[in-house]
Structure formats: structure tokens, C-alpha cells
Design a protein around this motif. Structure first.
Motif, PDB file in Angstrom:
ATOM      1  N   GLU A 104       0.862  -1.174   0.000  1.00 42.24           N
ATOM      2  CA  GLU A 104       0.000   0.000   0.000  1.00 42.24           C
ATOM      3  C   GLU A 104       0.905   1.232   0.000  1.00 42.24           C
ATOM      4  OE1 GLU A 104      -3.265  -2.050   3.060  1.00 42.24           O
ATOM      5  OE2 GLU A 104      -2.131  -0.294   3.691  1.00 42.24           O
ATOM      6  N   ASN A 105       0.910   1.952  -1.091  1.00 37.62           N
ATOM      7  CA  ASN A 105       1.610   3.228  -1.155  1.00 37.62           C
ATOM      8  C   ASN A 105       0.553   4.264  -0.790  1.00 37.62           C
ATOM      9  OD1 ASN A 105       4.319   2.472  -2.765  1.00 37.62           O
ATOM     10  ND2 ASN A 105       2.599   1.271  -3.539  1.00 37.62           N
ATOM     11  N   ILE A 106       0.621   4.784   0.423  1.00 36.79           N
ATOM     12  CA  ILE A 106      -0.455   5.602   0.979  1.00 36.79           C
ATOM     13  C   ILE A 106      -0.055   7.073   0.980  1.00 36.79           C
ATOM     14  CG2 ILE A 106      -1.953   5.990   2.974  1.00 36.79           C
ATOM     15  CD1 ILE A 106      -1.162   3.112   3.872  1.00 36.79           C
ATOM     16  N   LEU A 107      -0.961   7.902   0.494  1.00 36.89           N
ATOM     17  CA  LEU A 107      -0.821   9.347   0.579  1.00 36.89           C
ATOM     18  C   LEU A 107      -1.996   9.832   1.415  1.00 36.89           C
ATOM     19  CD1 LEU A 107       0.830  11.793  -0.386  1.00 36.89           C
ATOM     20  CD2 LEU A 107      -0.722  11.934  -2.347  1.00 36.89           C
ATOM     21  N   SER A 108      -1.708  10.494   2.537  1.00 40.67           N
ATOM     22  CA  SER A 108      -2.802  10.936   3.403  1.00 40.67           C
ATOM     23  C   SER A 108      -2.536  12.328   3.940  1.00 40.67           C
ATOM     24  CB  SER A 108      -3.003   9.947   4.564  1.00 40.67           C
ATOM     25  OG  SER A 108      -1.855   9.879   5.375  1.00 40.67           O
ATOM     26  N   GLY A 109      -3.625  12.956   4.354  1.00 41.74           N
ATOM     27  CA  GLY A 109      -3.545  14.295   4.926  1.00 41.74           C
ATOM     28  C   GLY A 109      -4.520  14.440   6.068  1.00 41.74           C
ATOM     29  N   GLY A 110      -4.086  15.155   7.062  1.00 42.24           N
ATOM     30  CA  GLY A 110      -4.926  15.387   8.231  1.00 42.24           C
ATOM     31  C   GLY A 110      -5.717  16.668   8.102  1.00 42.24           C
ATOM     32  N   PRO A 111      -6.265  17.121   9.216  1.00 41.48           N
ATOM     33  CA  PRO A 111      -7.062  18.352   9.212  1.00 41.48           C
ATOM     34  C   PRO A 111      -6.256  19.561   8.737  1.00 41.48           C
ATOM     35  CG  PRO A 111      -7.339  17.142  11.270  1.00 41.48           C
ATOM     36  CD  PRO A 111      -6.224  16.474  10.518  1.00 41.48           C
ATOM     37  N   ALA A 112      -6.962  20.503   8.162  1.00 44.89           N
ATOM     38  CA  ALA A 112      -6.328  21.717   7.634  1.00 44.89           C
ATOM     39  C   ALA A 112      -5.688  22.533   8.753  1.00 44.89           C
ATOM     40  CB  ALA A 112      -7.364  22.565   6.910  1.00 44.89           C
ATOM     41  N   GLU A 113      -4.636  23.228   8.384  1.00 46.45           N
ATOM     42  CA  GLU A 113      -3.952  24.100   9.339  1.00 46.45           C
ATOM     43  C   GLU A 113      -4.058  25.543   8.854  1.00 46.45           C
ATOM     44  OE1 GLU A 113       0.037  22.670   9.498  1.00 46.45           O
ATOM     45  OE2 GLU A 113      -0.503  20.822  10.516  1.00 46.45           O
ATOM     46  N   GLU A 114      -4.512  26.437   9.730  1.00 46.60           N
ATOM     47  CA  GLU A 114      -4.570  27.872   9.460  1.00 46.60           C
ATOM     48  C   GLU A 114      -5.180  28.214   8.109  1.00 46.60           C
ATOM     49  OE1 GLU A 114      -0.950  29.986  10.271  1.00 46.60           O
ATOM     50  OE2 GLU A 114      -0.469  28.678  11.953  1.00 46.60           O
ATOM     51  N   GLY A 115      -6.391  27.714   7.878  1.00 47.51           N
ATOM     52  CA  GLY A 115      -7.136  28.109   6.683  1.00 47.51           C
ATOM     53  C   GLY A 115      -6.777  27.367   5.410  1.00 47.51           C
ATOM     54  N   ASN A 116      -5.795  26.493   5.438  1.00 45.89           N
ATOM     55  CA  ASN A 116      -5.502  25.701   4.245  1.00 45.89           C
ATOM     56  C   ASN A 116      -6.621  24.698   4.007  1.00 45.89           C
ATOM     57  OD1 ASN A 116      -3.027  26.975   3.910  1.00 45.89           O
ATOM     58  ND2 ASN A 116      -1.924  25.439   5.121  1.00 45.89           N
ATOM     59  N   ALA A 117      -6.749  24.251   2.769  1.00 49.05           N
ATOM     60  CA  ALA A 117      -7.792  23.292   2.437  1.00 49.05           C
ATOM     61  C   ALA A 117      -7.513  21.930   3.063  1.00 49.05           C
ATOM     62  CB  ALA A 117      -7.915  23.151   0.920  1.00 49.05           C
ATOM     63  N   LEU A 118      -6.228  21.625   3.284  1.00 46.99           N
ATOM     64  CA  LEU A 118      -5.851  20.306   3.783  1.00 46.99           C
ATOM     65  C   LEU A 118      -4.543  20.418   4.547  1.00 46.99           C
ATOM     66  CD1 LEU A 118      -6.637  17.235   3.501  1.00 46.99           C
ATOM     67  CD2 LEU A 118      -5.180  17.180   1.502  1.00 46.99           C
ATOM     68  N   GLY A 119      -4.397  19.583   5.565  1.00 46.11           N
ATOM     69  CA  GLY A 119      -3.145  19.548   6.305  1.00 46.11           C
ATOM     70  C   GLY A 119      -2.037  18.972   5.437  1.00 46.11           C
ATOM     71  N   PRO A 120      -0.835  18.896   5.976  1.00 47.14           N
ATOM     72  CA  PRO A 120       0.296  18.385   5.196  1.00 47.14           C
ATOM     73  C   PRO A 120       0.052  16.944   4.752  1.00 47.14           C
ATOM     74  CG  PRO A 120       0.939  18.902   7.474  1.00 47.14           C
ATOM     75  CD  PRO A 120      -0.485  19.269   7.328  1.00 47.14           C
ATOM     76  N   LEU A 121       0.441  16.640   3.519  1.00 51.12           N
ATOM     77  CA  LEU A 121       0.310  15.280   3.008  1.00 51.12           C
ATOM     78  C   LEU A 121       1.504  14.451   3.466  1.00 51.12           C
ATOM     79  CD1 LEU A 121      -0.941  15.883  -0.641  1.00 51.12           C
ATOM     80  CD2 LEU A 121      -2.271  15.149   1.342  1.00 51.12           C
ATOM     81  N   VAL A 122       1.230  13.211   3.822  1.00 52.85           N
ATOM     82  CA  VAL A 122       2.259  12.310   4.305  1.00 52.85           C
ATOM     83  C   VAL A 122       2.213  11.045   3.467  1.00 52.85           C
ATOM     84  CG1 VAL A 122       3.037  10.950   6.295  1.00 52.85           C
ATOM     85  CG2 VAL A 122       2.012  13.199   6.652  1.00 52.85           C
ATOM     86  N   GLY A 123       3.376  10.581   3.026  1.00 51.20           N
ATOM     87  CA  GLY A 123       3.470   9.327   2.299  1.00 51.20           C
ATOM     88  C   GLY A 123       3.903   8.219   3.242  1.00 51.20           C
ATOM     89  N   GLN A 124       3.373   7.032   3.010  1.00 51.81           N
ATOM     90  CA  GLN A 124       3.691   5.902   3.869  1.00 51.81           C
ATOM     91  C   GLN A 124       3.638   4.621   3.048  1.00 51.81           C
ATOM     92  OE1 GLN A 124       0.849   5.397   7.050  1.00 51.81           O
ATOM     93  NE2 GLN A 124       2.104   3.914   8.135  1.00 51.81           N
ATOM     94  N   LEU A 125       4.515   3.682   3.352  1.00 48.70           N
ATOM     95  CA  LEU A 125       4.487   2.367   2.730  1.00 48.70           C
ATOM     96  C   LEU A 125       4.063   1.342   3.767  1.00 48.70           C
ATOM     97  CD1 LEU A 125       7.779   2.072   0.606  1.00 48.70           C
ATOM     98  CD2 LEU A 125       5.431   2.336  -0.222  1.00 48.70           C
ATOM     99  N   VAL A 126       3.075   0.528   3.391  1.00 49.18           N
ATOM    100  CA  VAL A 126       2.595  -0.545   4.257  1.00 49.18           C
ATOM    101  C   VAL A 126       2.510  -1.802   3.410  1.00 49.18           C
ATOM    102  CG1 VAL A 126       0.612  -1.399   5.588  1.00 49.18           C
ATOM    103  CG2 VAL A 126       1.292   1.000   5.772  1.00 49.18           C
ATOM    104  N   VAL A 127       3.027  -2.909   3.920  1.00 49.62           N
ATOM    105  CA  VAL A 127       2.849  -4.181   3.240  1.00 49.62           C
ATOM    106  C   VAL A 127       1.623  -4.838   3.879  1.00 49.62           C
ATOM    107  CG1 VAL A 127       4.433  -5.495   4.717  1.00 49.62           C
ATOM    108  CG2 VAL A 127       3.973  -6.272   2.411  1.00 49.62           C
ATOM    109  N   ALA A 128       0.726  -5.339   3.026  1.00 42.91           N
ATOM    110  CA  ALA A 128      -0.547  -5.852   3.533  1.00 42.91           C
ATOM    111  C   ALA A 128      -0.818  -7.267   3.044  1.00 42.91           C
ATOM    112  CB  ALA A 128      -1.693  -4.944   3.098  1.00 42.91           C
ATOM    113  N   THR A 129      -1.506  -7.999   3.887  1.00 40.93           N
ATOM    114  CA  THR A 129      -2.035  -9.314   3.536  1.00 40.93           C
ATOM    115  C   THR A 129      -3.538  -9.253   3.751  1.00 40.93           C
ATOM    116  OG1 THR A 129      -0.011 -10.393   4.288  1.00 40.93           O
ATOM    117  CG2 THR A 129      -1.960 -11.786   4.056  1.00 40.93           C
TER     118      THR A 129
END
Length: 157
Positions: A98-123
């Protein structure tokens, strides 16, 4: 191609489609669709391990965990790589990255918080039902990158 090979190829295609639909529902935040992807009536045997979480057992507990993730994630997208499907009878085993791109709640009026990439191996383990292939178990483990490993090493003094 003989009939047996044709059926096996069709089953693999259906499992791959069910696996993709699971991640698409999660990405859309569609809890109803995601719930439909899990085995019904398996309150004791369904299981899930999210990266860093303990084992969750039971359909209700698993689905509550996804509701919690969806409620606390503004944006998430999965790009699946290294997808491999093995089957025996009415059970299918899917491994993938799973090559995951995610973002949390917006900070100071931005539409979206910072995006974070993560690698997860899944079964993902699927069971064949009258309504198609349904998830029986999901297990995700984080993939440590070289920089993660470097952070853990003590610097020479």
C-alpha cells in the motif's frame, strides 16, 4: 485454455477486483461500502491489524476501527503495487504494498493539512460467498525505509 484454467483466471480477476474495491471504498470514506466488503455474520472470526495497532477481532470491532480512521483522516489515497494473489478452494490470499498518501485536518485556513506518504505491506484474506469475495482478514505492517533505520542508529561519538 482449458475450463479449469479459465475458471481460475476468472476467480483471480474477481479477487483482484474485490481487493481494489476495498481500498477505493476506504479512499472515498464510504463506510457503508467498506462494511459490505467484509464477511457478513463472522462476528468472531473476522480480524484486522492496522500498522501499530493490536489485533482487532470481530466484525463490529473491525468496522468501528475503520469508522475511527475515516473520521480522523481528511484525505487518503492508496496506490497498490506488488499485488500477488494465491488461491485454494474458496479462500484467496492477496499480498500487496500500500503506497499511501494521506492528509490530516487543515492548518490555518488551508484546504488540507500536510500530506504524508507511507508504505505498508498488507495481507488480505478473502472468502468466496454467494455475494462474491469478502474480506476475512486484513493485516498491514509498516515498511521501514533506509532513513527510518538510520534514525534508529546511534551516531558515533
Amino acid at each position: 485454455m482449458n475450463e479449469e484454467h479459465a475458471q481460475a483466471a476468472a476467480d483471480i480477476a474477481e479477487v483482484e477486483s474485490a481487493n481494489t474495491a476495498f481500498y477505493e471504498a476506504l479512499g472515498r470514506g464510504d463506510h457503508e461500502e467498506l462494511s459490505d466488503r467484509w464477511l457478513p455474520g463472522e462476528d468472531l472470526t473476522v480480524s484486522c491489524v492496522h500498522p501499530g495497532w493490536p489485533v482487532l477481532t470481530g466484525r463490529g470491532e473491525v468496522l468501528r476501527s475503520y469508522a475511527l480512521i475515516m473520521a480522523n483522516t481528511e484525505y487518503i489515497q492508496f496506490f497498490l503495487t506488488d499485488v500477488n494473489i494465491a488461491m485454494t478452494g474458496d479462500t484467496a490470499l492477496v499480498t500487496c504494498t500500500e503506497n499511501i498518501l494521506s492528509g490530516g485536518p487543515a492548518e490555518e485556513g488551508n484546504a488540507l493539512g500536510p500530506l504524508v506518504g507511507q508504505l505498508v505491506v498488507a495481507t488480505n484474506v478473502f472468502r468466496r460467498t454467494a455475494d462474491g469475495w469478502k474480506l476475512w482478514s486484513h493485516h498491514g505492517s509498516p515498511v521501514l525505509t533506509e532513513s527510518d533505520e538510520d534514525d534508529d542508529e546511534e551516531s558515533p561519538s
